[in-house]
Design an enzyme around this catalytic site. Structure first.
Site, PDB file in Angstrom:
ATOM      1  N   LYS A  15      23.003  15.139 -36.915  1.00 53.18           N
ATOM      2  CA  LYS A  15      24.243  15.871 -37.225  1.00 53.18           C
ATOM      3  C   LYS A  15      23.904  17.308 -37.656  1.00 53.18           C
ATOM      4  O   LYS A  15      24.805  18.103 -37.946  1.00 53.18           O
ATOM      5  CB  LYS A  15      24.983  15.203 -38.395  1.00 53.18           C
ATOM      6  CG  LYS A  15      25.225  13.720 -38.228  1.00 53.18           C
ATOM      7  CD  LYS A  15      26.470  13.474 -37.417  1.00 53.18           C
ATOM      8  CE  LYS A  15      26.776  12.001 -37.291  1.00 53.18           C
ATOM      9  NZ  LYS A  15      27.129  11.593 -35.942  1.00 53.18           N
ATOM     10  N   LYS A  65       7.751  14.397 -40.591  1.00 53.79           N
ATOM     11  CA  LYS A  65       7.773  15.078 -41.898  1.00 53.79           C
ATOM     12  C   LYS A  65       6.368  15.274 -42.488  1.00 53.79           C
ATOM     13  O   LYS A  65       6.112  16.276 -43.151  1.00 53.79           O
ATOM     14  CB  LYS A  65       8.655  14.303 -42.884  1.00 53.79           C
ATOM     15  CG  LYS A  65      10.141  14.435 -42.568  1.00 53.79           C
ATOM     16  CD  LYS A  65      10.976  13.703 -43.604  1.00 53.79           C
ATOM     17  CE  LYS A  65      12.458  13.925 -43.357  1.00 53.79           C
ATOM     18  NZ  LYS A  65      13.299  13.294 -44.377  1.00 53.79           N
ATOM     19  N   ALA A 126      10.152   2.889 -51.154  1.00 53.88           N
ATOM     20  CA  ALA A 126       8.984   3.722 -51.463  1.00 53.88           C
ATOM     21  C   ALA A 126       8.528   4.466 -50.221  1.00 53.88           C
ATOM     22  O   ALA A 126       7.366   4.826 -50.084  1.00 53.88           O
ATOM     23  CB  ALA A 126       7.864   2.849 -52.019  1.00 53.88           C
ATOM     24  N   GLY A 127       9.463   4.693 -49.300  1.00 54.21           N
ATOM     25  CA  GLY A 127       9.157   5.461 -48.091  1.00 54.21           C
ATOM     26  C   GLY A 127       9.399   6.942 -48.347  1.00 54.21           C
ATOM     27  O   GLY A 127       9.539   7.386 -49.498  1.00 54.21           O
ATOM     28  N   GLY A 128       9.467   7.713 -47.258  1.00 53.48           N
ATOM     29  CA  GLY A 128       9.622   9.164 -47.374  1.00 53.48           C
ATOM     30  C   GLY A 128      10.868   9.563 -48.156  1.00 53.48           C
ATOM     31  O   GLY A 128      10.825  10.485 -48.978  1.00 53.48           O
ATOM     32  N   THR A 151       7.084  -3.737 -50.532  1.00 52.92           N
ATOM     33  CA  THR A 151       5.629  -3.690 -50.713  1.00 52.92           C
ATOM     34  C   THR A 151       5.390  -2.999 -52.054  1.00 52.92           C
ATOM     35  O   THR A 151       5.379  -1.763 -52.132  1.00 52.92           O
ATOM     36  CB  THR A 151       4.979  -2.878 -49.564  1.00 52.92           C
ATOM     37  OG1 THR A 151       5.550  -3.307 -48.336  1.00 52.92           O
ATOM     38  CG2 THR A 151       3.472  -3.040 -49.540  1.00 52.92           C
ATOM     39  N   GLY A 236      25.312   7.861 -48.101  1.00 53.72           N
ATOM     40  CA  GLY A 236      24.439   9.037 -48.066  1.00 53.72           C
ATOM     41  C   GLY A 236      24.928  10.221 -47.239  1.00 53.72           C
ATOM     42  O   GLY A 236      24.157  11.162 -47.005  1.00 53.72           O
TER      43      GLY A 236
HETATM   44  P1  NDP Z   1      10.605   4.941 -44.310  1.00 52.80           P
HETATM   45  O1  NDP Z   1      10.386   4.232 -43.028  1.00 52.80           O
HETATM   46  O2  NDP Z   1       9.667   5.983 -44.766  1.00 52.80           O
HETATM   47  O3  NDP Z   1      10.688   3.844 -45.510  1.00 52.80           O
HETATM   48  C1  NDP Z   1      11.450   2.683 -45.347  1.00 52.80           C
HETATM   49  C2  NDP Z   1      11.601   1.989 -46.695  1.00 52.80           C
HETATM   50  O4  NDP Z   1      12.538   0.922 -46.536  1.00 52.80           O
HETATM   51  C3  NDP Z   1      10.319   1.363 -47.242  1.00 52.80           C
HETATM   52  O5  NDP Z   1      10.362   1.410 -48.645  1.00 52.80           O
HETATM   53  C4  NDP Z   1      10.433  -0.081 -46.729  1.00 52.80           C
HETATM   54  O6  NDP Z   1       9.709  -1.007 -47.506  1.00 52.80           O
HETATM   55  C5  NDP Z   1      11.903  -0.320 -46.904  1.00 52.80           C
HETATM   56  N1  NDP Z   1      12.469  -1.375 -46.073  1.00 52.80           N
HETATM   57  C6  NDP Z   1      12.643  -1.339 -44.722  1.00 52.80           C
HETATM   58  N2  NDP Z   1      13.246  -2.472 -44.315  1.00 52.80           N
HETATM   59  C7  NDP Z   1      13.454  -3.226 -45.420  1.00 52.80           C
HETATM   60  C8  NDP Z   1      14.040  -4.507 -45.649  1.00 52.80           C
HETATM   61  N3  NDP Z   1      14.523  -5.223 -44.645  1.00 52.80           N
HETATM   62  N4  NDP Z   1      14.111  -4.977 -46.911  1.00 52.80           N
HETATM   63  C9  NDP Z   1      13.616  -4.248 -47.949  1.00 52.80           C
HETATM   64  N5  NDP Z   1      13.043  -3.016 -47.801  1.00 52.80           N
HETATM   65  C10 NDP Z   1      12.965  -2.526 -46.545  1.00 52.80           C
HETATM   66  O7  NDP Z   1      12.112   5.495 -44.204  1.00 52.80           O
HETATM   67  P2  NDP Z   1      12.714   6.726 -45.031  1.00 52.80           P
HETATM   68  O8  NDP Z   1      12.265   6.582 -46.434  1.00 52.80           O
HETATM   69  O9  NDP Z   1      12.464   7.988 -44.323  1.00 52.80           O
HETATM   70  O10 NDP Z   1      14.300   6.454 -44.905  1.00 52.80           O
HETATM   71  C11 NDP Z   1      14.934   5.409 -45.620  1.00 52.80           C
HETATM   72  C12 NDP Z   1      16.443   5.467 -45.366  1.00 52.80           C
HETATM   73  O11 NDP Z   1      16.991   6.632 -45.957  1.00 52.80           O
HETATM   74  C13 NDP Z   1      16.814   5.517 -43.879  1.00 52.80           C
HETATM   75  O12 NDP Z   1      17.928   4.661 -43.679  1.00 52.80           O
HETATM   76  C14 NDP Z   1      17.210   6.949 -43.651  1.00 52.80           C
HETATM   77  O13 NDP Z   1      18.178   7.083 -42.627  1.00 52.80           O
HETATM   78  C15 NDP Z   1      17.818   7.296 -45.019  1.00 52.80           C
HETATM   79  N6  NDP Z   1      17.783   8.735 -45.308  1.00 52.80           N
HETATM   80  C16 NDP Z   1      18.972   9.359 -45.562  1.00 52.80           C
HETATM   81  C17 NDP Z   1      18.991  10.702 -45.851  1.00 52.80           C
HETATM   82  C18 NDP Z   1      20.305  11.356 -46.110  1.00 52.80           C
HETATM   83  O14 NDP Z   1      20.358  12.600 -46.130  1.00 52.80           O
HETATM   84  N7  NDP Z   1      21.368  10.598 -46.360  1.00 52.80           N
HETATM   85  C19 NDP Z   1      17.761  11.516 -45.905  1.00 52.80           C
HETATM   86  C20 NDP Z   1      16.556  10.760 -45.658  1.00 52.80           C
HETATM   87  C21 NDP Z   1      16.591   9.423 -45.358  1.00 52.80           C
HETATM   88  P3  NDP Z   1       8.135  -1.279 -47.213  1.00 52.80           P
HETATM   89  O15 NDP Z   1       7.407  -0.144 -47.873  1.00 52.80           O
HETATM   90  O16 NDP Z   1       7.875  -2.591 -47.848  1.00 52.80           O
HETATM   91  O17 NDP Z   1       7.973  -1.276 -45.711  1.00 52.80           O
END
Ligand code: NDP
Length: 271
Positions: A15, A65, A126-128, A151, A236
């Site tokens: 977007k 990123k 704990a992702g990005g 994790t 979000g």
């Molecule tokens: P990453 O891939 O870096 O991290 C994903 C995270 O989600 C990890 O902590 C992972 O856990 C966890 N996860 C994934 N699937 C599951 C599940 N089924 N159950 C529990 N935990 C789960 O993604 P990002 O951090 O980049 O993005 C996360 C979300 O935030 C996305 O949906 C993205 O669209 C949204 N986002 C929104 C923004 C906005 O402006 N509104 C900006 C940036 C992101 P594990 O470490 O165990 O794999």
């Protein structure tokens, strides 16, 4: 006309061109902003070519990123802590990197009158996205910021970066025994229609529930929060517009108004 791009793969769903074009129109800035897909191993070359053509800056989304961060000559404090960059600025042959997701989130929470000072915040993920919001959240003086993640090791590693700050990592089962004022879902679980293992006992009429994921329908986490009559249920979309506004400000030195753009995006999303 100054040129900007957003890189990602995929990128069709972005977007950002809509948002930045609207900001530019509202603030009378003469810019062009487009999206560009990059090959997984072609990101750096694409950025270098854009700089060569006179590009002024770029946004970066998944999966670039971290690669973007590695290209930078200088980084903001937020970018250093989060380990990722979503905003590149090209100036005098140098690349400056920043991450604006956290400011976008904090501004969105504030615009919803959510009290952060002194609050007990649970951050899931704990992702990005989670990493990018921790420092801006800590800067709002919460009483405690608790991290949980599927994790758990990843959450524990992040906490090590913030010694002396009110932040800790714990398991979902431990967190399910605590009380929180704000719960922020920063996982991508909602994208695939999955929930997060948060007990219904943790969400009360005093809890603000925020999911970084947005879409036409509520995520399973926000659906649960609605059913449990949480104090506020927020997705979000405002964070998305807020992070774009912060990037626009970094590039242009002008703060765009966000509400109209947000309303238009919401309308489009609900169609
Ligand atoms: P990453 O891939 O870096 O991290 C994903 C995270 O989600 C990890 O902590 C992972 O856990 C966890 N996860 C994934 N699937 C599951 C599940 N089924 N159950 C529990 N935990 C789960 O993604 P990002 O951090 O980049 O993005 C996360 C979300 O935030 C996305 O949906 C993205 O669209 C949204 N986002 C929104 C923004 C906005 O402006 N509104 C900006 C940036 C992101 P594990 O470490 O165990 O794999």
């Amino acid at each position: 006309m100054d040129k900007y791009l957003v890189y990602g793969n995929p990128i069709k769903q972005s977007k950002s061109p809509f948002i930045h074009t609207a900001f530019a129109k509202d603030t009378h800035q003469d810019i062009e902003y487009k999206s560009q897909i990059a090959d997984p191993d072609g990101f750096e070359k694409a950025v270098e070519a854009f700089i060569h053509e006179g590009g002024k800056g770029a946004n970066v989304t998944a999966p670039f990123k971290e690669q973007a961060m590695a290209m930078c000559d200088e980084l903001s404090e937020h970018a250093k802590y989060s380990g990722a960059v979503n905003t590149l600025t090209f100036n005098n042959g140098k690349i400056y990197g920043d991450t604006t997701d956290g400011v976008g989130l904090v501004n969105d929470l504030i615009s919803h009158q959510v009290q952060l000072d002194g609050s007990r915040i649970l951050l899931i993920g704990a992702g990005g996205a989670a990493k990018g919001v921790i420092l801006p959240l800590l800067n709002q003086n919460p009483k405690q910021l608790t991290l949980v993640n599927r994790t758990i090791l990843k959450a524990e590693d992040i906490v090590l970066q913030y010694s002396g700050q009110p932040i800790k990592a714990m398991s979902f089962s431990e967190a399910n025994e605590q009380v929180f004022d704000i719960i922020i879902n920063a996982t991508s679980a909602g994208l695939s229609g999955e929930g997060v293992p948060i007990s219904s006992a943790v969400i009360t009429s005093n809890t603000v529930c925020y999911d970084m994921t947005y879409g036409k329908h509520l995520t399973p986490f926000l659906q649960m929060a609605t059913e449990l009559k949480a104090k506020q249920v927020i997705d979000g979309l405002g964070m998305l517009v807020g992070q774009a506004a912060e990037s626009f400000y970094l590039w242009r030195g002008v703060r765009p108004e966000t509400q109209n753009v947000l309303n238009n995006l919401r309308k489009e999303l609900n169609q």
